[in-house]
Design an enzyme around this catalytic site. Structure first.
Site, PDB file in Angstrom:
ATOM      1  N   HIS A 186      -3.057  41.330  96.936  1.00 33.94           N
ATOM      2  CA  HIS A 186      -1.949  41.444  95.964  1.00 33.94           C
ATOM      3  C   HIS A 186      -1.996  40.248  95.015  1.00 33.94           C
ATOM      4  CE1 HIS A 186       1.045  44.548  97.637  1.00 33.94           C
ATOM      5  NE2 HIS A 186      -0.174  44.836  98.076  1.00 33.94           N
TER       6      HIS A 186
ATOM      7  N   GLU B 258      -3.088  45.261  94.606  1.00 37.61           N
ATOM      8  CA  GLU B 258      -1.826  45.566  93.924  1.00 37.61           C
ATOM      9  C   GLU B 258      -2.099  45.388  92.430  1.00 37.61           C
ATOM     10  OE1 GLU B 258       1.149  42.596  93.805  1.00 37.61           O
ATOM     11  OE2 GLU B 258       2.711  44.000  94.388  1.00 37.61           O
TER      12      GLU B 258
ATOM     13  N   HIS C 225      -2.090  37.503 104.878  1.00 36.88           N
ATOM     14  CA  HIS C 225      -2.426  36.146 104.435  1.00 36.88           C
ATOM     15  C   HIS C 225      -1.823  35.901 103.057  1.00 36.88           C
ATOM     16  CE1 HIS C 225      -6.415  36.122 106.976  1.00 36.88           C
ATOM     17  NE2 HIS C 225      -5.338  35.930 107.721  1.00 36.88           N
ATOM     18  N   GLU C 226      -0.608  35.414 103.008  1.00 43.36           N
ATOM     19  CA  GLU C 226      -0.068  34.969 101.713  1.00 43.36           C
ATOM     20  C   GLU C 226      -0.649  33.580 101.461  1.00 43.36           C
ATOM     21  OE1 GLU C 226       1.976  36.218  99.079  1.00 43.36           O
ATOM     22  OE2 GLU C 226       1.086  34.363  98.352  1.00 43.36           O
TER      23      GLU C 226
ATOM     24  N   GLU D  46       7.669  46.834  94.891  1.00 47.08           N
ATOM     25  CA  GLU D  46       8.520  45.680  95.225  1.00 47.08           C
ATOM     26  C   GLU D  46       9.457  45.296  94.079  1.00 47.08           C
ATOM     27  OE1 GLU D  46       5.533  42.739  95.975  1.00 47.08           O
ATOM     28  OE2 GLU D  46       5.439  42.125  93.907  1.00 47.08           O
TER      29      GLU D  46
HETATM   30  C1  NOJ Z   1       4.034  39.570  96.781  1.00 51.91           C
HETATM   31  C2  NOJ Z   1       3.426  40.826  97.316  1.00 51.91           C
HETATM   32  O1  NOJ Z   1       3.121  41.729  96.308  1.00 51.91           O
HETATM   33  C3  NOJ Z   1       4.394  41.382  98.318  1.00 51.91           C
HETATM   34  O2  NOJ Z   1       3.927  42.639  98.765  1.00 51.91           O
HETATM   35  C4  NOJ Z   1       4.543  40.407  99.444  1.00 51.91           C
HETATM   36  O3  NOJ Z   1       5.481  40.903 100.346  1.00 51.91           O
HETATM   37  C5  NOJ Z   1       5.018  39.045  98.935  1.00 51.91           C
HETATM   38  N1  NOJ Z   1       4.199  38.629  97.863  1.00 51.91           N
HETATM   39  C6  NOJ Z   1       4.965  37.979 100.027  1.00 51.91           C
HETATM   40  O4  NOJ Z   1       3.636  37.745 100.398  1.00 51.91           O
HETATM   41 CA    CA Z   2       3.180  41.519  93.911  1.00 50.30          CA
END
Ligand code: NOJ
Ligand code: CA
Length: 765
Positions: free
Chosen positions: A502, A521, A433-434, A527
């Site tokens: 995150h 996170e 869930h972004e 990343e």
């Molecule tokens: C930032 C998150 O830390 C990363 O893990 C994720 O892939 C991207 N946002 C997209 O949701």
């Molecule tokens: Ca991040």
């Protein structure tokens, strides 16, 4: 002449400065509290109407008299005019068992001092007598630190009040060495810096230039909690917060002349730093004091300051070792989005089915099945899939309110079929869930989103908060946004869902109370690739991880980005064995093997360690450590949770019933095709894992295995940097050695620059 001018200046400063902490002496009638073992002593007193506390460790001052109080909006501040009305002391000693953690049992032993302060109020219009404002402070003193919080009882002139600033001070004894990230209202995604406190002002701009977004600093000497420091005498002091709920997160603002840190709370969109309604209390402020770095890693101060678990049933919570359709998007090999047809998406109206796919969508059914096959073949628990749902074409940078609905998959992601396929292979899918930081929109959809997860068998979600918060003008660490993260956790618990957020606020030990909060996170994770400097991961266990586990997403074997994603450039700064060491040195009950299956396939002998390692422990030993330099940790797996993820998958109607995780196979010395029935018949071996990581300096270390059972023989598998390994020139050079060892063995290991090692130890019987 000069001397006279200096004396005059000093006098003027002393006379006209507001009550600065160092100028205050604790009076002889100050209340003294000792920690249970008389290791720490604190004092409390009201001096000229202002409350102060101080802290010592044996004969060493840790905090000089430091002020307490608040500035308020629209009424008299809580910064002066107090009288001490009452004080009481008590002792508490319990041993509690975390649902998951670094050990099976944690002792919570402290002495408490509770003081009641009253600030008389002038009568209204000279007529009606008012009650005094009542502010209480609860101090808990442990042998390894102090916690304290403010409390406001119901019977009070203060019922509803708004905080302009919390005035808590931490008056340090000097210019300590510190490991810090810049103070900010919205992000923690910064490289940590090691410097003396006096250097923060000049060094804080650099991490901002290559950190996360949005970044919202407030002062060149602002730093975030947890702040790790070391005194010239070698004492380790760590300032953090515990149980931040219904209150903003604090930064620490440094007075770099006097070395006094003050709380600087995150404001909401209207500039309020806490809307209070008595009875209420603030989070805990914590000050850990340890004579060695390894004791900082072993301290459970922050967890202990949190409330016990509130969930009656925690049987559905389990550790998770997972892979993901993720690194390929992060590196640019594939995309979260589905089509280039729509630069602007209107969910529910945009016609994806008739759009032209751009052909680079990572979360397509065939690709996800490839990951499921690989993860199942190697005994993992779950697969995270990002980019499965509509909306990624314009998700970023537009402050778009209705950015995702969290329930509608892209046309090429067959959600029911993929869950069925995963379960058939003994794997759970992990939901993504972004929110794009539209907390408003997430709350609108949350019930439907979690219900969809329940329907198909997802029991864990990774959420994300990229971008500026909506409601507009708010910040990631303000009181309303803290309340949002907490709402997500409690709603998820209602649905038996585990959460890994995150970009959410850094954790403050709340996983003790809500153990479905299995990850966060909240720091610069993998990343950030080439931005991460050697030494980065030797700092986080002292800072970010003090509040709870981190989903750091380790395991990147291929450091040359052009190999993973042809056409891209960049290198990461670690050796392959450094990544193996992270599975032991970084505690998390949720651990990812973040690289691509095809990268692991090239190094299956080294990948074996990631397959074999457990992620939840009944004992942890911090053998050697120094922040910013190196860490060596040994851990013993907790048998009761070793196979729990497989068991929780097996209860699904469409699931493979006899799944065994690879870590369980390792501990029980079972073959790759062993079933759950074989596991039930087998006896566990005695198993330990040891991990080491180092900064940009190569190191030789001696690891004494004296924690093994005396008289027992163990097979050690040692994954070490090869003699010619180096993070810049030869990161994938490693050796794997097997030998028989006992509790008398001392392993001599060499870590390359930005390197590390990992060892699995299994008793012969
Ligand atoms: C930032 C998150 O830390 C990363 O893990 C994720 O892939 C991207 N946002 C997209 O949701
Ligand atoms: Ca991040």
């Amino acid at each position: 002449m000069n001397q006279i001018r200096t004396i005059l200046t000093t006098l003027a400063v002393a006379l006209f400065m507001p009550c600065a902490a160092q100028t205050v002496q604790m009076p002889s009638d100050a209340i003294t509290l000792k920690s249970p073992g008389d290791v720490l002593q604190m004092q409390f007193a009201v001096v000229d109407g202002v409350p102060f506390y101080s802290l010592r460790r044996q004969s060493a001052d840790v905090l000089l008299p430091s002020r307490l109080g608040f500035q308020l909006f629209d009424r008299r501040s809580l910064d002066a005019g107090f009288v001490l009305k009452a004080s009481s002391t008590s002792t508490f000693d319990e041993t509690w068992k975390p649902v998951w953690g670094e050990e099976a049992e944690i002792r919570n032993h402290y002495n408490e001092l509770f003081v009641t302060l009253e600030q008389p109020q002038p009568a209204n219009d000279g007529q009606n007598a008012r009650q005094p404002a009542v502010m209480q402070v609860r101090f808990r003193l442990y042998d390894d630190g102090l916690g304290f919080r403010y409390e406001f009882p119901m019977k009070n002139d203060l019922t509803y009040f708004n905080i302009k600033e919390e005035l808590t001070e931490f008056a340090l004894t000097g210019d300590h060495l510190a490991w810090w990230i810049p103070g900010d209202y919205s992000t923690q995604e910064f490289n940590p810096t090691e410097s003396h406190l006096s250097e923060v002002r000049n060094l804080s701009a650099a991490p901002r230039r290559r950190g996360g977004w949005p970044n919202t600093g407030f002062s060149p000497t602002g730093v975030q909690t947890a702040l790790q420091m070391k005194t010239a005498e070698g004492l380790y002091i760590n300032i953090h917060e515990a149980a931040v709920l219904n209150y903003p997160t604090t930064n620490l603002n440094l007075d770099d002349k006097k070395f006094v840190l003050s709380t600087h709370l995150t404001p909401d969109a209207e500039g309020v730093k806490g809307r209070m309604q008595a009875p209420c209390h603030t989070p805990w402020r914590s000050v850990m004091v340890c004579p060695s770095a390894t004791e900082v890693l072993a301290s459970r101060l922050v967890l202990n300051l949190n409330d016990p678990c509130v969930l009656d049933d925690t049987s559905w919570i389990h550790p998770v070792k997972y892979m993901g359709v993720w690194w390929e998007m992060i590196t640019g090999k594939s995309e979260w989005s589905y089509t280039n047809d729509y630069p602007s998406v209107q969910l529910g109206k945009t016609d994806y089915r008739n759009s032209k796919p751009h052909g680079r969508h990572g979360a397509n059914t065939a690709n996800v099945k490839r990951y499921i096959d690989f993860a199942a073949a190697n005994g993992f628990d779950g697969i995270l899939i990002e980019g499965w749902n509509e909306g990624w074409e314009d998700w970023y940078g537009h402050q778009k309110d209705f950015v995702f609905d969290f329930i509608t998959p892209y046309p090429d992601f067959d959600l029911p079929e993929l869950n069925r396929y995963a379960h058939e292979h003994g794997i759970r899918l992990i939901m993504h869930h972004e929110t794009s930081s539209s907390t408003l929109n997430y709350e609108r959809w949350m019930e439907q989103a979690y219900t969809l997860m329940n329907k198909y068998g997802y029991n864990a979600v990774k959420s994300g908060y990229v971008g500026k918060i909506i409601p507009y003008g708010d910040y990631h660490y303000s009181q309303p946004t803290i309340n949002h993260y907490h709402y997500a956790i409690t709603e998820a618990a209602r649905h038996h869902i585990m959460v890994n957020a995150h970009e959410a606020v850094r954790p403050t030990g709340l996983c003790r109370t809500w153990p479905n909060m299995i990850g966060n996170e909240s720091a610069m994770g993998t990343e950030f690739r080439g931005t991460i400097q050697p030494g980065h991961t030797t700092i986080f266990p002292f800072t970010r991880l003090q509040g709870g586990p981190m989903d750091y997403t380790p395991g990147i074997f291929e450091t040359d980005m052009s190999v993973t994603a042809p056409g891209t450039t960049g290198r990461m700064h670690h050796t392959l064995c450094n990544q193996l060491g992270l599975y032991v040195t970084f505690y998390s009950p949720l651990q990812m093997a973040a690289d691509l299956p095809e990268n692991y396939a090239r190094f299956m002998d080294a990948f074996q360690f990631i397959k074999d390692v457990a992620v939840d422990w009944d004992r942890s030993l911090y053998l050697e450590a120094e922040p910013g330099a190196y860490i060596i940790t040994a851990r013993h797996p907790k048998l009761s949770t070793l196979n729990k993820s497989a068991e929780s998958t097996a209860i699904l109607a469409d699931a493979k019933k006899d799944m065994v995780t690879n870590a369980a196979r390792f501990v029980y010395a079972l073959p790759d095709d062993a079933t759950a029935a074989d596991l039930r018949q087998a006896s566990p071996r005695d198993v330990w894992y040891v991990g080491g990581i180092t900064d940009e300096n190569a190191r030789e270390v001696r690891v004494k295995l004296d924690f093994l059972k005396p008289g027992m023989k163990y097979e050690a598998t040692i994954y070490a940097d090869a003699p010619d390994a180096d993070y810049e020139t030869n990161p994938q050079a490693y050796t794997i050695t097997r030998k028989t060892v006992t509790s008398k063995t001392v392993l001599k290991l060499r870590m390359a620059r930005a390197g590390g090692f990992a060892v699995s130890l299994r008793s012969e019987k």
